[in-house]
Design a protein around this motif. Structure first.
Motif, PDB file in Angstrom:
ATOM      1  N   ARG A  96       2.219   1.798-115.396  1.00  0.00           N
ATOM      2  CA  ARG A  96       2.386   3.250-115.526  1.00  0.00           C
ATOM      3  C   ARG A  96       3.311   3.806-114.446  1.00  0.00           C
ATOM      4  O   ARG A  96       4.173   4.631-114.721  1.00  0.00           O
ATOM      5  CB  ARG A  96       1.013   3.927-115.432  1.00  0.00           C
ATOM      6  N   ILE A  97       3.098   3.358-113.218  1.00  0.00           N
ATOM      7  CA  ILE A  97       3.924   3.847-112.108  1.00  0.00           C
ATOM      8  C   ILE A  97       5.395   3.520-112.345  1.00  0.00           C
ATOM      9  O   ILE A  97       6.282   4.361-112.154  1.00  0.00           O
ATOM     10  CB  ILE A  97       3.449   3.236-110.773  1.00  0.00           C
ATOM     11  N   TYR A  98       5.660   2.280-112.772  1.00  0.00           N
ATOM     12  CA  TYR A  98       7.041   1.845-112.984  1.00  0.00           C
ATOM     13  C   TYR A  98       7.611   2.331-114.312  1.00  0.00           C
ATOM     14  O   TYR A  98       8.803   2.152-114.588  1.00  0.00           O
ATOM     15  CB  TYR A  98       7.121   0.319-112.932  1.00  0.00           C
ATOM     16  N   GLU A  99       6.718   2.888-115.153  1.00  0.00           N
ATOM     17  CA  GLU A  99       7.124   3.409-116.467  1.00  0.00           C
ATOM     18  C   GLU A  99       7.814   2.334-117.302  1.00  0.00           C
ATOM     19  O   GLU A  99       8.902   2.526-117.843  1.00  0.00           O
ATOM     20  CB  GLU A  99       8.030   4.642-116.297  1.00  0.00           C
ATOM     21  N   ILE A 100       7.136   1.191-117.385  1.00  0.00           N
ATOM     22  CA  ILE A 100       7.622   0.089-118.211  1.00  0.00           C
ATOM     23  C   ILE A 100       6.507  -0.336-119.161  1.00  0.00           C
ATOM     24  O   ILE A 100       5.320  -0.243-118.815  1.00  0.00           O
ATOM     25  CB  ILE A 100       8.091  -1.114-117.361  1.00  0.00           C
ATOM     26  N   PRO A 101       6.858  -0.821-120.347  1.00  0.00           N
ATOM     27  CA  PRO A 101       5.827  -1.241-121.305  1.00  0.00           C
ATOM     28  C   PRO A 101       5.410  -2.697-121.067  1.00  0.00           C
ATOM     29  O   PRO A 101       6.183  -3.492-120.523  1.00  0.00           O
ATOM     30  CB  PRO A 101       6.556  -1.111-122.647  1.00  0.00           C
ATOM     31  N   PRO A 102       4.187  -3.051-121.467  1.00  0.00           N
ATOM     32  CA  PRO A 102       3.817  -4.471-121.444  1.00  0.00           C
ATOM     33  C   PRO A 102       4.739  -5.251-122.377  1.00  0.00           C
ATOM     34  O   PRO A 102       5.089  -4.763-123.448  1.00  0.00           O
ATOM     35  CB  PRO A 102       2.376  -4.469-121.973  1.00  0.00           C
ATOM     36  N   ASP A 103       5.152  -6.433-121.966  1.00  0.00           N
ATOM     37  CA  ASP A 103       6.023  -7.253-122.816  1.00  0.00           C
ATOM     38  C   ASP A 103       5.252  -8.461-123.337  1.00  0.00           C
ATOM     39  O   ASP A 103       4.049  -8.621-123.088  1.00  0.00           O
ATOM     40  CB  ASP A 103       7.288  -7.674-122.057  1.00  0.00           C
ATOM     41  N   GLU A 104       5.957  -9.328-124.064  1.00  0.00           N
ATOM     42  CA  GLU A 104       5.301 -10.488-124.668  1.00  0.00           C
ATOM     43  C   GLU A 104       4.704 -11.428-123.616  1.00  0.00           C
ATOM     44  O   GLU A 104       3.662 -12.046-123.832  1.00  0.00           O
ATOM     45  CB  GLU A 104       6.301 -11.257-125.553  1.00  0.00           C
ATOM     46  N   HIS A 105       5.368 -11.536-122.472  1.00  0.00           N
ATOM     47  CA  HIS A 105       4.829 -12.405-121.416  1.00  0.00           C
ATOM     48  C   HIS A 105       3.499 -11.884-120.895  1.00  0.00           C
ATOM     49  O   HIS A 105       2.571 -12.664-120.651  1.00  0.00           O
ATOM     50  CB  HIS A 105       5.841 -12.516-120.269  1.00  0.00           C
ATOM     51  N   LEU A 106       3.402 -10.575-120.740  1.00  0.00           N
ATOM     52  CA  LEU A 106       2.144  -9.995-120.260  1.00  0.00           C
ATOM     53  C   LEU A 106       1.038 -10.152-121.300  1.00  0.00           C
ATOM     54  O   LEU A 106      -0.120 -10.395-120.947  1.00  0.00           O
ATOM     55  CB  LEU A 106       2.346  -8.518-119.911  1.00  0.00           C
ATOM     56  N   ILE A 107       1.381 -10.026-122.562  1.00  0.00           N
ATOM     57  CA  ILE A 107       0.395 -10.236-123.626  1.00  0.00           C
ATOM     58  C   ILE A 107      -0.130 -11.666-123.564  1.00  0.00           C
ATOM     59  O   ILE A 107      -1.341 -11.914-123.610  1.00  0.00           O
ATOM     60  CB  ILE A 107       1.008  -9.934-125.006  1.00  0.00           C
ATOM     61  N   THR A 108       0.792 -12.625-123.436  1.00  0.00           N
ATOM     62  CA  THR A 108       0.405 -14.035-123.397  1.00  0.00           C
ATOM     63  C   THR A 108      -0.463 -14.344-122.178  1.00  0.00           C
ATOM     64  O   THR A 108      -1.528 -14.974-122.290  1.00  0.00           O
ATOM     65  CB  THR A 108       1.661 -14.931-123.368  1.00  0.00           C
ATOM     66  N   MET A 109      -0.028 -13.884-121.001  1.00  0.00           N
ATOM     67  CA  MET A 109      -0.772 -14.188-119.782  1.00  0.00           C
ATOM     68  C   MET A 109      -2.131 -13.497-119.748  1.00  0.00           C
ATOM     69  O   MET A 109      -3.126 -14.078-119.301  1.00  0.00           O
ATOM     70  CB  MET A 109       0.057 -13.820-118.553  1.00  0.00           C
ATOM     71  N   SER A 110      -2.191 -12.258-120.231  1.00  0.00           N
ATOM     72  CA  SER A 110      -3.476 -11.552-120.229  1.00  0.00           C
ATOM     73  C   SER A 110      -4.467 -12.219-121.172  1.00  0.00           C
ATOM     74  O   SER A 110      -5.671 -12.293-120.883  1.00  0.00           O
ATOM     75  CB  SER A 110      -3.291 -10.077-120.599  1.00  0.00           C
ATOM     76  N   ASN A 111      -3.986 -12.754-122.289  1.00  0.00           N
ATOM     77  CA  ASN A 111      -4.878 -13.469-123.209  1.00  0.00           C
ATOM     78  C   ASN A 111      -5.400 -14.764-122.595  1.00  0.00           C
ATOM     79  O   ASN A 111      -6.560 -15.138-122.804  1.00  0.00           O
ATOM     80  CB  ASN A 111      -4.164 -13.755-124.531  1.00  0.00           C
ATOM     81  N   THR A 112      -4.564 -15.441-121.831  1.00  0.00           N
ATOM     82  CA  THR A 112      -5.031 -16.640-121.129  1.00  0.00           C
ATOM     83  C   THR A 112      -6.053 -16.265-120.064  1.00  0.00           C
ATOM     84  O   THR A 112      -7.075 -16.947-119.886  1.00  0.00           O
ATOM     85  CB  THR A 112      -3.851 -17.389-120.483  1.00  0.00           C
ATOM     86  N   LEU A 113      -5.797 -15.156-119.363  1.00  0.00           N
ATOM     87  CA  LEU A 113      -6.757 -14.686-118.355  1.00  0.00           C
ATOM     88  C   LEU A 113      -8.093 -14.335-119.008  1.00  0.00           C
ATOM     89  O   LEU A 113      -9.155 -14.587-118.428  1.00  0.00           O
ATOM     90  CB  LEU A 113      -6.182 -13.471-117.621  1.00  0.00           C
ATOM     91  N   LEU A 114      -8.053 -13.796-120.210  1.00  0.00           N
ATOM     92  CA  LEU A 114      -9.288 -13.487-120.927  1.00  0.00           C
ATOM     93  C   LEU A 114     -10.067 -14.763-121.250  1.00  0.00           C
ATOM     94  O   LEU A 114     -11.297 -14.796-121.145  1.00  0.00           O
ATOM     95  CB  LEU A 114      -8.986 -12.705-122.208  1.00  0.00           C
ATOM     96  N   GLN A 115      -9.362 -15.818-121.639  1.00  0.00           N
ATOM     97  CA  GLN A 115     -10.038 -17.095-121.871  1.00  0.00           C
ATOM     98  C   GLN A 115     -10.716 -17.603-120.594  1.00  0.00           C
ATOM     99  O   GLN A 115     -11.820 -18.158-120.641  1.00  0.00           O
ATOM    100  CB  GLN A 115      -9.040 -18.139-122.371  1.00  0.00           C
ATOM    101  N   MET A 116     -10.066 -17.392-119.459  1.00  0.00           N
ATOM    102  CA  MET A 116     -10.664 -17.772-118.180  1.00  0.00           C
ATOM    103  C   MET A 116     -11.923 -16.943-117.911  1.00  0.00           C
ATOM    104  O   MET A 116     -12.956 -17.474-117.490  1.00  0.00           O
ATOM    105  CB  MET A 116      -9.661 -17.586-117.037  1.00  0.00           C
ATOM    106  N   ALA A 117     -11.839 -15.643-118.162  1.00  0.00           N
ATOM    107  CA  ALA A 117     -12.998 -14.767-117.954  1.00  0.00           C
ATOM    108  C   ALA A 117     -14.144 -15.141-118.886  1.00  0.00           C
ATOM    109  O   ALA A 117     -15.318 -15.131-118.488  1.00  0.00           O
ATOM    110  CB  ALA A 117     -12.590 -13.305-118.159  1.00  0.00           C
ATOM    111  N   ASP A 118     -13.814 -15.494-120.126  1.00  0.00           N
ATOM    112  CA  ASP A 118     -14.839 -15.960-121.069  1.00  0.00           C
ATOM    113  C   ASP A 118     -15.533 -17.214-120.524  1.00  0.00           C
ATOM    114  O   ASP A 118     -16.763 -17.353-120.616  1.00  0.00           O
ATOM    115  CB  ASP A 118     -14.213 -16.284-122.425  1.00  0.00           C
ATOM    116  N   GLY A 119     -14.733 -18.120-119.970  1.00  0.00           N
ATOM    117  CA  GLY A 119     -15.288 -19.354-119.417  1.00  0.00           C
ATOM    118  C   GLY A 119     -16.190 -19.092-118.218  1.00  0.00           C
ATOM    119  O   GLY A 119     -17.265 -19.698-118.082  1.00  0.00           O
ATOM    120  N   LEU A 120     -15.773 -18.175-117.339  1.00  0.00           N
ATOM    121  CA  LEU A 120     -16.594 -17.832-116.176  1.00  0.00           C
ATOM    122  C   LEU A 120     -17.908 -17.191-116.614  1.00  0.00           C
ATOM    123  O   LEU A 120     -18.967 -17.442-116.016  1.00  0.00           O
ATOM    124  CB  LEU A 120     -15.829 -16.894-115.244  1.00  0.00           C
ATOM    125  N   LEU A 121     -17.848 -16.375-117.657  1.00  0.00           N
ATOM    126  CA  LEU A 121     -19.074 -15.757-118.164  1.00  0.00           C
ATOM    127  C   LEU A 121     -20.034 -16.823-118.696  1.00  0.00           C
ATOM    128  O   LEU A 121     -21.242 -16.784-118.420  1.00  0.00           O
ATOM    129  CB  LEU A 121     -18.741 -14.741-119.257  1.00  0.00           C
TER     130      LEU A 121
END
Length: 199
Positions: A96-121
């Motif tokens: 928001r501060i930088y006024e840039i949109p999420p890109d495909e790389h951020l979508i991919t990395m955030s989904n991998t991070l979610l898999q990690m969070a699922d595993g920790l849970l």
């Protein structure tokens, strides 16, 4: 007073905390797919909720004489896992501060991070009674950290192939947040592996 201390369920508190952390990362994924004000604000709501549960857990650690898990390990695990929620909100905030949109790389990395969070849970849900499951999931989380690291380096390579230096500086910062978050997920998995050795 001593009755109250003995009745504390630290396993339950950990599950509560990591559930909300997982929800914060899931909210980040939704924001990356659909960057609305509402979706971004929800990441902040979950980050604050995770902080509140962490404060409660730390207070209980400090006033309890005996804990089922080594108190230092309990504190380290709570702190390390909480950083995933912190980085999720920092990512949204700086986009928001930088006024840039999420890109495909951020979508991919955030989904991998979610898999990690699922595993920790899954790890904390099984920490009390199924150490084999904890070992299996913690090991998977560590492999996912490697996956995200590869995704991070790919995103950086493509980013630096361009010549828009403002864009490069902005996205480099954001990508790094998710890479640091994966480091914290990996550290949390290591702490969980240490805990099951001691239990």
């Amino acid at each position: 007073m001593f009755k109250r201390k003995e009745s504390l369920n630290f396993y339950h508190l950990l599950i509560q905390q990591v559930t909300v952390i997982r929800d914060a990362v899931a909210a980040l994924c939704r924001y990356c797919e659909d960057p609305t004000q509402e979706n971004g604000d929800f990441v902040k709501v979950k980050e604050k909720e995770a902080d509140a549960i962490r404060r409660e857990l730390v207070e209980d650690i400090n006033r309890t004489f005996i804990t089922p898990i080594d108190r230092e390990d309990l504190f380290r695990l709570s702190s390390s896992a909480d950083d995933l929620a912190d980085y999720a909100w920092t990512t949204v905030k700086e986009l928001r501060i930088y006024e840039i949109p999420p890109d495909e790389h951020l979508i991919t990395m955030s989904n991998t991070l979610l898999q990690m969070a699922d595993g920790l849970l899954l790890c904390v849900q099984n920490l009390e009674k199924d150490h084999a499951k904890v070992y299996q999931e913690a090991t998977r989380v560590k492999k996912l950290e490697n996956t995200l690291n590869v995704q991070f380096h790919k995103s950086m390579t493509e980013l630096f192939a361009g010549d828009d230096f403002r864009r490069i500086l902005k996205y480099r910062e954001i990508y790094s947040h998710l890479n640091h978050a994966s480091d914290k997920g990996d550290a949390s998995a290591d702490i969980l592996l240490d805990i099951i050795v001691k239990l």
